[in-house]
Enzyme design. Structure first.
Site, short mmCIF file in Angstrom:
data_model
loop_
_atom_site.label_atom_id
_atom_site.label_comp_id
_atom_site.label_asym_id
_atom_site.label_seq_id
_atom_site.Cartn_x
_atom_site.Cartn_y
_atom_site.Cartn_z
N GLU A 74 28.94 -67.39 -11.81
CA GLU A 74 27.76 -66.93 -11.08
C GLU A 74 26.65 -66.38 -11.96
O GLU A 74 26.18 -65.27 -11.78
CB GLU A 74 28.18 -65.85 -10.06
N SER B 251 37.99 -52.04 -17.28
CA SER B 251 37.56 -51.07 -18.30
C SER B 251 38.52 -49.90 -18.42
O SER B 251 39.13 -49.46 -17.43
CB SER B 251 36.18 -50.50 -17.95
N SER C 59 35.00 -49.23 -9.65
CA SER C 59 34.14 -49.11 -8.46
C SER C 59 34.98 -49.32 -7.20
O SER C 59 35.74 -50.29 -7.11
CB SER C 59 33.04 -50.17 -8.50
N GLU D 35 22.78 -54.74 -24.56
CA GLU D 35 22.97 -55.02 -26.00
C GLU D 35 23.99 -56.15 -26.18
O GLU D 35 23.78 -57.07 -26.97
CB GLU D 35 23.46 -53.76 -26.74
N GLN E 28 38.23 -53.87 -9.21
CA GLN E 28 38.45 -54.52 -10.52
C GLN E 28 38.92 -53.49 -11.54
O GLN E 28 38.19 -52.54 -11.85
CB GLN E 28 37.12 -55.12 -10.98
N GLY E 29 40.11 -53.67 -12.07
CA GLY E 29 40.66 -52.72 -13.05
C GLY E 29 40.66 -53.32 -14.45
O GLY E 29 41.71 -53.77 -14.93
C1 LIG Z 1 28.13 -48.25 -12.24
C2 LIG Z 1 29.22 -48.89 -13.01
C3 LIG Z 1 30.20 -49.60 -12.35
C4 LIG Z 1 31.27 -50.16 -13.07
N1 LIG Z 1 32.27 -50.79 -12.36
C5 LIG Z 1 33.36 -51.25 -13.03
C6 LIG Z 1 34.48 -51.76 -12.31
O1 LIG Z 1 34.48 -51.83 -11.08
N2 LIG Z 1 35.57 -52.16 -13.01
C7 LIG Z 1 35.61 -52.12 -14.38
O2 LIG Z 1 36.62 -52.53 -14.95
N3 LIG Z 1 34.57 -51.61 -15.09
C8 LIG Z 1 33.45 -51.17 -14.45
N4 LIG Z 1 32.39 -50.63 -15.16
C9 LIG Z 1 32.51 -50.49 -16.61
C10 LIG Z 1 31.57 -51.39 -17.39
O3 LIG Z 1 32.03 -52.71 -17.41
C11 LIG Z 1 31.47 -50.78 -18.80
O4 LIG Z 1 30.83 -49.53 -18.68
C12 LIG Z 1 30.69 -51.66 -19.74
O5 LIG Z 1 31.40 -52.83 -20.03
C13 LIG Z 1 30.37 -50.92 -21.07
O6 LIG Z 1 31.53 -50.38 -21.62
P1 LIG Z 1 31.61 -48.84 -22.05
O7 LIG Z 1 31.10 -48.00 -20.93
O8 LIG Z 1 32.99 -48.59 -22.54
O9 LIG Z 1 30.57 -48.69 -23.23
P2 LIG Z 1 30.80 -49.11 -24.75
O10 LIG Z 1 31.39 -50.47 -24.81
O11 LIG Z 1 31.54 -48.01 -25.45
O12 LIG Z 1 29.32 -49.16 -25.30
C14 LIG Z 1 28.61 -48.00 -25.73
C15 LIG Z 1 27.27 -48.47 -26.32
O13 LIG Z 1 27.50 -49.34 -27.45
C16 LIG Z 1 26.85 -50.58 -27.25
N5 LIG Z 1 27.68 -51.68 -27.80
C17 LIG Z 1 29.01 -51.85 -27.62
N6 LIG Z 1 29.41 -53.00 -28.22
C18 LIG Z 1 28.32 -53.56 -28.77
C19 LIG Z 1 28.08 -54.76 -29.50
N7 LIG Z 1 29.07 -55.61 -29.78
N8 LIG Z 1 26.80 -55.03 -29.89
C20 LIG Z 1 25.78 -54.17 -29.62
N9 LIG Z 1 25.95 -53.01 -28.93
C21 LIG Z 1 27.19 -52.71 -28.50
C22 LIG Z 1 26.72 -50.73 -25.74
O14 LIG Z 1 25.65 -51.61 -25.40
C23 LIG Z 1 26.45 -49.29 -25.31
O15 LIG Z 1 25.10 -48.98 -25.46
C24 LIG Z 1 31.31 -50.06 -14.47
C25 LIG Z 1 30.31 -49.35 -15.15
C26 LIG Z 1 29.28 -48.76 -14.44
C27 LIG Z 1 28.25 -47.99 -15.20
#
Ligand SMILES: Cc1cc2nc3c(=O)[nH]c(=O)nc-3n(C[C@H](O)[C@H](O)[C@H](O)COP(=O)(O)OP(=O)(O)OC[C@H]3O[C@@H](n4cnc5c(N)ncnc54)[C@H](O)[C@@H]3O)c2cc1C
Length: 399
Positions: free
Chosen positions: A244, A129, A161, A386, A126-127
């Site tokens: 789901e 993020s 992932s 969050e 999945q691409g």
């Molecule tokens: C193990 C793992 C596997 C993953 N696999 C994939 C994958 O296969 N494909 C893919 O596309 N992505 C994947 N992801 C990415 C995942 O979807 C993102 O990490 C997630 O959506 C959070 O985005 P971010 O890391 O940019 O954090 P940010 O969005 O930058 O968030 C940083 C902090 O701010 C808080 N925050 C942000 N917005 C809000 C809000 N509106 N209200 C309150 N708090 C907020 C968050 O809760 C967090 O604590 C994976 C992540 C992990 C850790």
């Protein structure tokens, strides 16, 4: 909602259990996978076995080549597979992309991809993020510019992932930077062998390689690989992310953790007694068992709401995700605690296993420390806690 025993569901459970007993190869069983994807060869072999049985797509309707099982039947199937230690299926293909193909793809696109998902010969990642676009996914910047019958894609994805062992990726790209950010996104299917794609590993805290950065440098993707119309990517994404809900808490995994914790506590000794005989420990275990039972009830409730297409399933699904993933973290931490001094050792996954003297708890303790570390991420991926709390607040306000 009916919490009475369901004879039909019990018979179904017996059928799944018998199938697993007769068809799950011993060498594939019992590898500690949880919800993490199994290794490529194991996953592919298991998918072929399920496909031969006609169970290749447990989450899809019959008309789409699936089993047509109810939400509760799917949960039973997942529960029995986890309990038997079966490899996972490719969740990206089955739970995320599959429903999108069935709902939005053309007949040609379905014919090009569905048979390969069912047979297990094509794995997906999945691409979505990007650096700076996670929770605020609609701000993504990977560009796709039209050149005749192709899009030329440039940009970077992160946390992809299993990109390193996937054949194809479903990708969100920006096809229009002039309109409202949600309206300028399109959904593409891309062969990972296309020139210009570079995958770089990210090693996570569990010392494993699940995650990657994925770079796109003038990658040419046929326009025919776009799902839906140009600019429809956000509608498709909302559909994909809303699927789901009942599985969000990963109930089968929680149950497996409890079983493992009970086994450990029976082996581990504190002085002359087994750990399980210590009242403080037994109380903590009992509290966690009660919490898992509460989640099981909630899962049934969400499943019933999903079956009725009720919008309340979204809010309850988010609640399940928050409660379930936080519980995964607490139970896996208690397992490491129960290992005592041995908890400090990062027991290797089988594919990292070392030769030599077996360690104490080699079997029951295997993979637990890695799992405890990996679970730190469960409150982040699939939407952070969050963000889920924000969804719950918004939905409850609307209901
Ligand atoms: C193990 C793992 C596997 C993953 N696999 C994939 C994958 O296969 N494909 C893919 O596309 N992505 C994947 N992801 C990415 C995942 O979807 C993102 O990490 C997630 O959506 C959070 O985005 P971010 O890391 O940019 O954090 P940010 O969005 O930058 O968030 C940083 C902090 O701010 C808080 N925050 C942000 N917005 C809000 C809000 N509106 N209200 C309150 N708090 C907020 C968050 O809760 C967090 O604590 C994976 C992540 C992990 C850790």
């Amino acid at each position: 909602m009916d919490f009475q025993p369901d004879a039909g569901l019990d018979a179904f459970r017996a059928e799944v259990r018998a199938f697993l007993r007769d068809n799950l190869p011993r060498e594939l069983a019992g590898k500690p996978v949880g919800s993490v994807r199994s290794m490529r060869p194991d996953l592919m072999r298991w998918q072929q076995i399920l496909h031969r049985q006609g169970w290749g797509a447990p989450y899809w309707a019959k008309k789409d080549g699936g089993t047509g099982w109810s939400v509760l039947q799917r949960l039973v199937f997942d529960e029995e597979c986890v309990a038997a230690g079966a490899p996972t299926q490719d969740g990206f293909a089955h739970k995320l992309l599959g429903p999108v193909l069935n709902a939005f793809a053309s007949e040609e696109q379905k014919a090009a991809h569905v048979p390969h998902i069912l047979s297990g010969e094509r794995l997906w990642c999945q691409g979505f993020s990007e650096p700076g676009s996670g929770s605020d996914l609609a701000s993504l910047r990977t560009r796709a510019e039209r050149e005749g019958d192709f899009y030329v894609v440039n940009g970077q994805k992160i946390w992809t992932s299993y990109a390193h062992e996937s054949d194809w990726i479903f990708l969100l790209v920006r096809t229009d930077a002039e309109v409202k950010k949600q309206a300028g996104i399109s959904f593409l299917l891309v062969d990972m062998k296309t020139p210009g794609i570079t995958v770089r590993p990210i090693r996570s805290i569990d010392d494993c390689h699940h995650l990657n950065e994925t770079f796109f440098d003038n990658v040419r993707v046929p326009v025919a690989n776009r799902i839906g119309a140009e600019g429809d990517g956000w509608t498709i994404t909302k559909f994909l992310l809303n699927n789901e809900h009942a599985s969000a808490a990963e109930l089968p995994l929680l149950r497996r953790y409890l079983m493992q914790l009970r086994q450990l506590a029976a082996i581990q000794r504190v002085g002359r007694e087994p750990l399980i005989a210590r009242p403080e420990f037994a109380l903590r275990l009992a509290r966690m068992e009660a919490e898992v039972s509460a989640i099981a009830m909630m899962v049934k409730r969400v499943a019933a709401l999903e079956q009725d297409h009720s919008p309340a399933a979204h809010a309850l699904g988010s609640m399940l995700k928050v409660r379930g993933t936080e519980l995964q973290q607490r139970i896996s931490s208690l397992m490491v605690e129960a290992l005592g001094d041995y908890g400090a050792v990062a027991y290797p996954e089988p594919h990292h296993a070392c030769e030599g003297e077996p360690m104490p708890f080699q079997e029951t303790g295997r993979g637990i420390a890695n799992e405890m570390f990996f679970r730190r991420a469960s409150t982040i991926y699939g939407g952070t806690s969050e963000v889920q709390r924000g969804i719950i607040a918004k939905m409850l306000f609307q209901l």
